[in-house]
Design an enzyme around this catalytic site. Structure first.
Site, PDB file in Angstrom:
ATOM      1  N   ARG A 192      70.793  25.217  64.914  1.00 41.78           N
ATOM      2  CA  ARG A 192      71.734  25.133  66.037  1.00 41.78           C
ATOM      3  C   ARG A 192      73.127  25.576  65.642  1.00 41.78           C
ATOM      4  O   ARG A 192      73.908  25.991  66.496  1.00 41.78           O
ATOM      5  CB  ARG A 192      71.725  23.720  66.637  1.00 41.78           C
ATOM      6  CG  ARG A 192      70.357  23.372  67.235  1.00 41.78           C
ATOM      7  CD  ARG A 192      70.288  22.057  67.944  1.00 41.78           C
ATOM      8  NE  ARG A 192      70.668  20.938  67.107  1.00 41.78           N
ATOM      9  CZ  ARG A 192      70.853  19.707  67.573  1.00 41.78           C
ATOM     10  NH1 ARG A 192      70.703  19.444  68.852  1.00 41.78           N
ATOM     11  NH2 ARG A 192      71.191  18.736  66.759  1.00 41.78           N
ATOM     12  N   GLU A 213      65.988  11.498  53.260  1.00 41.08           N
ATOM     13  CA  GLU A 213      65.492  10.120  53.194  1.00 41.08           C
ATOM     14  C   GLU A 213      64.031  10.073  52.763  1.00 41.08           C
ATOM     15  O   GLU A 213      63.585   9.121  52.145  1.00 41.08           O
ATOM     16  CB  GLU A 213      65.622   9.454  54.569  1.00 41.08           C
ATOM     17  CG  GLU A 213      67.043   9.263  55.033  1.00 41.08           C
ATOM     18  CD  GLU A 213      67.082   8.722  56.448  1.00 41.08           C
ATOM     19  OE1 GLU A 213      66.524   7.645  56.676  1.00 41.08           O
ATOM     20  OE2 GLU A 213      67.673   9.396  57.306  1.00 41.08           O
TER      21      GLU A 213
END
Length: 181
Positions: free
Chosen positions: A68, A105
């Protein structure tokens, strides 16, 4: 660059109103910030482009971070009369490329750039849509610095303050058009 620079506070409110929040996307527990309503609003999109361009008007290159970030970086480069460079996920650019891995993560990811598109000494503005944990942006900055670029600023449409991504960009000039808790 446009002759008018939008009022930043008013623009932040407009951006916030146009962001669509999508719970549990792309996975449960994630609140996705969808920028497509903003992109579909021509006047608001133009204000965003002008505001980003105003943050570092004297650059050789505008760097967009996949994916994006490309949508914001390309028109900013056009406004500034600068070149456009893409930082992509690994395997998306034909070689040769420089790569940088970073922790997520749940594992690792890698971004890459074609080093011949970033001449040593280039002054660059890095653009992305959201600053969350900062891992992708920090990896992109390391890549650009390894190519010899001088990063003038990194600008985000939205910064998610609660994730403290700015800490990974220590020493950089960081700007966000909208800060959210």
């Amino acid at each position: 660059m446009s002759s008018t620079t939008p009022d930043r506070a008013a623009l932040a409110l407009r951006i916030d109103a146009l962001l669509r929040q999508v719970p549990d996307f792309p996975e449960p527990g994630v609140l996705f910030r969808d920028i497509t309503p903003l992109l579909a609003d021509g006047p608001a999109f133009a204000e965003v482009v002008d505001a980003i361009a105003a943050t570092a008007a004297d650059v050789d290159l505008v760097v967009g971070i996949e994916s994006r970030g490309f949508l914001l970086a390309a028109p900013v480069a056009r406004v500034l009369g600068s070149g456009l460079v893409l930082v992509r996920k690994a395997g998306k650019l034909p070689g040769p490329t420089e790569q940088e891995s970073y922790a997520l993560e749940y594992g690792t990811a890698t971004v890459e750039v074609q080093p011949f598109t970033v001449p040593a000494g280039s002054r660059v503005l890095v653009v992305d849509d959201v600053l969350a944990t900062g891992g992708t942006a920090a990896a992109a900055l390391r890549l650009l610095e390894r190519c010899g670029a001088q990063v003038e600023a990194i600008v985000f449409l939205v910064e998610l303050l609660g994730l403290n991504g700015r800490a990974q960009l220590d020493g950089q000039r960081v700007d966000a058009l909208l800060a959210l808790p």
